[in-house]
Write an enzyme that holds these catalytic residues in place. Sequence first.
Site, mmCIF file in Angstrom:
data_model
loop_
_atom_site.group_PDB
_atom_site.id
_atom_site.type_symbol
_atom_site.label_atom_id
_atom_site.label_comp_id
_atom_site.label_asym_id
_atom_site.label_seq_id
_atom_site.Cartn_x
_atom_site.Cartn_y
_atom_site.Cartn_z
ATOM 1 N N GLY A 203 -11.601 -7.504 -5.403
ATOM 2 C CA GLY A 203 -10.527 -8.439 -5.711
ATOM 3 C C GLY A 203 -9.244 -8.059 -5.019
ATOM 4 O O GLY A 203 -9.095 -6.925 -4.566
ATOM 5 N N PRO A 204 -8.318 -9.024 -4.931
ATOM 6 C CA PRO A 204 -7.039 -8.742 -4.281
ATOM 7 C C PRO A 204 -6.284 -7.627 -5.002
ATOM 8 O O PRO A 204 -6.590 -7.328 -6.159
ATOM 9 C CB PRO A 204 -6.271 -10.061 -4.390
ATOM 10 C CG PRO A 204 -7.195 -11.061 -4.947
ATOM 11 C CD PRO A 204 -8.394 -10.374 -5.474
ATOM 12 N N GLY A 206 -3.857 -5.517 -7.204
ATOM 13 C CA GLY A 206 -3.104 -5.783 -8.427
ATOM 14 C C GLY A 206 -3.800 -6.665 -9.427
ATOM 15 O O GLY A 206 -3.216 -7.094 -10.407
ATOM 16 N N THR A 207 -5.089 -6.948 -9.214
ATOM 17 C CA THR A 207 -5.784 -7.831 -10.142
ATOM 18 C C THR A 207 -6.416 -7.063 -11.301
ATOM 19 O O THR A 207 -7.025 -7.664 -12.170
ATOM 20 C CB THR A 207 -6.879 -8.647 -9.429
ATOM 21 O OG1 THR A 207 -7.573 -7.794 -8.531
ATOM 22 C CG2 THR A 207 -6.261 -9.793 -8.671
ATOM 23 N N GLU A 426 19.004 -21.593 5.143
ATOM 24 C CA GLU A 426 18.416 -21.820 3.821
ATOM 25 C C GLU A 426 18.516 -23.281 3.400
ATOM 26 O O GLU A 426 17.583 -23.836 2.811
ATOM 27 C CB GLU A 426 19.065 -20.913 2.767
ATOM 28 C CG GLU A 426 18.776 -19.429 2.941
ATOM 29 C CD GLU A 426 17.289 -19.082 2.980
ATOM 30 O OE1 GLU A 426 16.489 -19.744 2.292
ATOM 31 O OE2 GLU A 426 16.923 -18.149 3.733
ATOM 32 N N ASP A 501 9.517 -16.259 8.886
ATOM 33 C CA ASP A 501 9.054 -17.644 8.766
ATOM 34 C C ASP A 501 8.029 -17.951 9.844
ATOM 35 O O ASP A 501 6.981 -18.549 9.587
ATOM 36 C CB ASP A 501 10.229 -18.623 8.929
ATOM 37 C CG ASP A 501 11.278 -18.448 7.840
ATOM 38 O OD1 ASP A 501 10.929 -17.923 6.779
ATOM 39 O OD2 ASP A 501 12.438 -18.838 8.073
#
Length: 619
Positions: A203-204, A206-207, A426, A501
Amino acid sequence: MRKVRFSPLSYFLVVALILMIFWPMVDNLISDNIDISKAIGMARNGDIKSARFDGDRLLIEAEEGNGTKVYRTVIPPELQNSFYDNYLKDGVEQGKIEFTARSISKDGFFKEVLPYIFMTLLFIFMMNSLFRQTNSQSKEASDFAKSKAKLFNQNSNSKITFKDVAGLEEEKVELYEIVDFLKNPSKYAKMGARIPKGVLLVGPPGTGKTYISRAVAGEAGVPFYSMSGSEFLEMFVGVGASRVRDLFAVAKKNSPCIVFIDEIDAVGRKRGSGLGGGHDEREQTLNQLLVEMDGFDKNQGIIIMAATNRPDILDDALLRPGRFDRTVTIGLPDIRGREEILEIHTNNKPIAKDVNLKNIARRTPGFSPADLENLVNEAAILSARKGDIEIKNKTFEEASIKVLAGPEKKSTVITEDEKKLVSYHEAGHAIVTKSLEGTDPVQMVTIVPRGSAGGFTYTVPENDIYYHTKTKMLNEVVVLLAGRVAEELKLNDISTGASNDIERATKIVRLMVSKYGMTSEIGTLDFTEEGGNLFIGNAITHSKNISENTLNSIDKEMKKIVDECYQKAKEILTEKDETLEKMAERLMEKETIYKKEFEAIYNGNYNPEDFAEDKLNIF
Ligand code: ADP
Ligand code: MG
Ligand code: ZN
């Protein structure tokens, strides 16, 4: 180097030993050797003031001139009694001679041997303690090859069980089998059942992979030996393998137990691949791990659990039956799971009445359990810093921004020019977000630097997202590029502020084209590495044969999509030029604006006084 330290006791013993060796010499130093006949003469003359038998020696203190002098002479033990009777007895009885019979001849043997026995014992003791010291030194050296497994004590209050694990109902059911087996292995042995030796948690980050493994051990009440894959590896070849061996030796002694290998991809990577050719040390370690996993009996009561977020790069040999033959996949929690996780992590904290965990759960799609725990913790820290007695809803909101975008960097000095640049940038993101269909509502726009970003536009998804559509992905790219577009339109110059971005936009477009088959030009083909975790390591090891031609078309297609998105952002912002101006102006003035004010500016019915008290309102 390690300093050898002696205990105070050994100092004392050394001094005692020295005294014992030299004590007889003290007598020799202060006394003169004389003939026995001379001693008899002194006795007859009544010169002797004190006498002492010491072994086969007679020590006498005799008057000489003004003072006294000590003499010694040898008298064989069998003659000592008669010497005493003939020459000393009268004087002693008259009180002229002070006599000490330290050594009466009949137990002379004992007196003589005792010091030797004592000395021998002392010697043995000293050698022993010396050995112990060198032993502990060499032990330290061999500790290097020992596993560094951490043992979590199941009696301590850090113990966690299934009731501390929120959500993950299916996973718990699956793992309960393991718990049951660890609790009563014989039940399964009788049935001849083969319980999985290894369970791989995928799992990713922190799961809760590490967390749920500990809960399995806690639930079963067995020792939990935890080691991270990278801890096996050291600079020296062979250390990893010996640590694996040691880990399993410890586990066998303490079964039933759980051996947990965190981040197993560090050792379990496919052999003979990877950057820079083979990696001897890692391969040896992996081989040893495979050998050990085969080496213990199926019902010995050892379960190996391992966690990874890169199952695709694991060596196939690890995954075959008899090794890690069970895989439990842990995903990000859904809204109910998030609420339960929040409950678990808030139940020992003072939470204000205005906090609604359900709301927080609703507004945090995509948060991992670790993120949620972090959110609660940040909120607690913020409250403590403010001197609050409870954690308020407002504090949770502030904390959520901190978790998402990093801490505010208020101390950073920004020039007016930079402020202007960030404001347009922004405002560009925010306005384009608002004008596109199906995007998440903008909750906050700020030009206060946070983390590594110069500013931050905060949008919160309304619902959990399970699938990304093409439209959504394109919209995301348009929004990401809008910052750069605004700079170009308004300042006639562009900055490096958009680099993150651009990076994210590129990633999305690449996936659209080469993984999800979203363009007719390339077709529905997946060109990413098997298991396709983005393009990590892909550019280097093309296991799939992609023709030069296809690579070219992918590049072309990606560029086409990005150009179109850029164009779209430009169109929107050109059309909304007035809004962009107003928004940037307001941002420069106020630094942060919230949803209501943002929407008022966007809709053109804006009166600054209305929003003096505006605040974030998400949870
Ligand atoms: P991983 O090993 O998957 O990267 P961890 O097991 O370290 O993640 O989890 C990180 C933190 O998230 C844990 O310390 C725990 O506090 C919290 N957590 C994870 N899963 C859960 C859960 N199901 N219920 C409650 N808290 C959880
Ligand atoms: Mg972990
Ligand atoms: Zn940006």
